[in-house]
Scaffold this motif. Structure first.
Motif, mmCIF file in Angstrom:
data_model
loop_
_atom_site.group_PDB
_atom_site.id
_atom_site.type_symbol
_atom_site.label_atom_id
_atom_site.label_comp_id
_atom_site.label_asym_id
_atom_site.label_seq_id
_atom_site.Cartn_x
_atom_site.Cartn_y
_atom_site.Cartn_z
ATOM 1 N N UNK A 1 0.813 -1.210 0.000
ATOM 2 C CA UNK A 1 0.000 0.000 0.000
ATOM 3 C C UNK A 1 0.845 1.259 0.000
ATOM 4 N N UNK A 2 1.922 1.235 0.756
ATOM 5 C CA UNK A 2 2.833 2.373 0.796
ATOM 6 C C UNK A 2 3.474 2.606 -0.566
ATOM 7 N N UNK A 3 3.903 1.533 -1.197
ATOM 8 C CA UNK A 3 4.506 1.645 -2.525
ATOM 9 C C UNK A 3 3.511 2.225 -3.524
ATOM 10 N N UNK A 4 2.293 1.744 -3.491
ATOM 11 C CA UNK A 4 1.272 2.253 -4.405
ATOM 12 C C UNK A 4 0.994 3.731 -4.156
ATOM 13 N N UNK A 5 0.954 4.132 -2.893
ATOM 14 C CA UNK A 5 0.689 5.529 -2.559
ATOM 15 C C UNK A 5 1.821 6.434 -3.022
ATOM 16 N N UNK A 6 3.058 6.015 -2.804
ATOM 17 C CA UNK A 6 4.208 6.823 -3.216
ATOM 18 C C UNK A 6 4.293 6.918 -4.732
ATOM 19 N N UNK A 7 4.159 5.797 -5.418
ATOM 20 C CA UNK A 7 4.214 5.821 -6.882
ATOM 21 C C UNK A 7 3.049 6.627 -7.457
ATOM 22 N N UNK A 8 1.877 6.502 -6.848
ATOM 23 C CA UNK A 8 0.725 7.261 -7.321
ATOM 24 C C UNK A 8 0.919 8.758 -7.163
ATOM 25 N N UNK A 9 1.494 9.165 -6.030
ATOM 26 C CA UNK A 9 1.778 10.584 -5.816
ATOM 27 C C UNK A 9 2.777 11.086 -6.837
ATOM 28 N N UNK A 10 3.799 10.304 -7.091
ATOM 29 C CA UNK A 10 4.814 10.676 -8.071
ATOM 30 C C UNK A 10 4.202 10.804 -9.463
ATOM 31 N N UNK A 11 3.378 9.857 -9.842
ATOM 32 C CA UNK A 11 2.729 9.920 -11.156
ATOM 33 C C UNK A 11 1.806 11.124 -11.261
ATOM 34 N N UNK A 12 1.089 11.419 -10.185
ATOM 35 C CA UNK A 12 0.187 12.563 -10.192
ATOM 36 C C UNK A 12 0.966 13.860 -10.374
ATOM 37 N N UNK A 13 2.051 14.009 -9.622
ATOM 38 C CA UNK A 13 2.857 15.230 -9.730
ATOM 39 C C UNK A 13 3.501 15.350 -11.111
ATOM 40 N N UNK A 14 3.956 14.230 -11.649
ATOM 41 C CA UNK A 14 4.517 14.256 -12.994
ATOM 42 C C UNK A 14 3.475 14.625 -14.031
ATOM 43 N N UNK A 15 2.261 14.111 -13.875
ATOM 44 C CA UNK A 15 1.182 14.454 -14.800
ATOM 45 C C UNK A 15 0.806 15.913 -14.722
ATOM 46 N N UNK A 16 0.777 16.457 -13.513
ATOM 47 C CA UNK A 16 0.475 17.879 -13.354
ATOM 48 C C UNK A 16 1.572 18.729 -13.983
ATOM 49 N N UNK A 17 2.823 18.300 -13.847
ATOM 50 C CA UNK A 17 3.927 19.060 -14.439
ATOM 51 C C UNK A 17 3.857 19.014 -15.966
ATOM 52 N N UNK A 18 3.436 17.883 -16.514
ATOM 53 C CA UNK A 18 3.335 17.761 -17.969
ATOM 54 C C UNK A 18 2.206 18.641 -18.488
ATOM 55 N N UNK A 19 1.113 18.741 -17.744
ATOM 56 C CA UNK A 19 -0.007 19.567 -18.182
ATOM 57 C C UNK A 19 0.311 21.051 -18.071
ATOM 58 N N UNK A 20 1.179 21.402 -17.135
ATOM 59 C CA UNK A 20 1.500 22.808 -16.915
ATOM 60 C C UNK A 20 2.517 23.326 -17.911
ATOM 61 N N UNK A 21 2.710 24.616 -17.854
ATOM 62 C CA UNK A 21 3.654 25.254 -18.772
ATOM 63 C C UNK A 21 5.098 24.943 -18.407
#
Length: 84
Positions: free
Chosen positions: A9-29
């Motif tokens: 569960x911890x691994x999934x939460x950490x990887x999910x947070x990382x993916x979310x932040x990376x996705x937000x960075x890709x969407x942003x300028x």
């Protein structure tokens, strides 16, 4: 058994947070103007507070064999950065 569920569960939460932040960075300028390494570093930094919190929760002790497990992981990450 319970520790494996906690670690998964911890691994999934950490990887999910990382993916979310990376996705937000890709969407942003920032990712359009920035370099791919800077976007990757920012997304990885988002996971560090969560990892630090879970290090306090997971039972264990630092032993002599810990660097033997951590060093190959660090070397693998370094090769992943260099070969990117």
């Amino acid at each position: 058994m319970l520790i494996s569920v906690l670690l998964a569960g911890t691994s999934a939460l950490v990887w999910g947070t990382d993916d979310f932040c990376g996705g937000k960075a890709v969407q942003g300028a920032a990712s359009v103007r920035g370099h791919c390494y800077s976007v990757t570093v920012v997304s990885q930094l988002c996971a560090i507070p969560m990892i630090a919190a879970f290090l306090l929760l997971v039972p264990g002790r630092l032993g002599v064999s810990a660097p033997g497990w951590g060093a190959p992981a660090g070397i693998a990450g370094l090769f992943g950065i260099v070969l990117l």
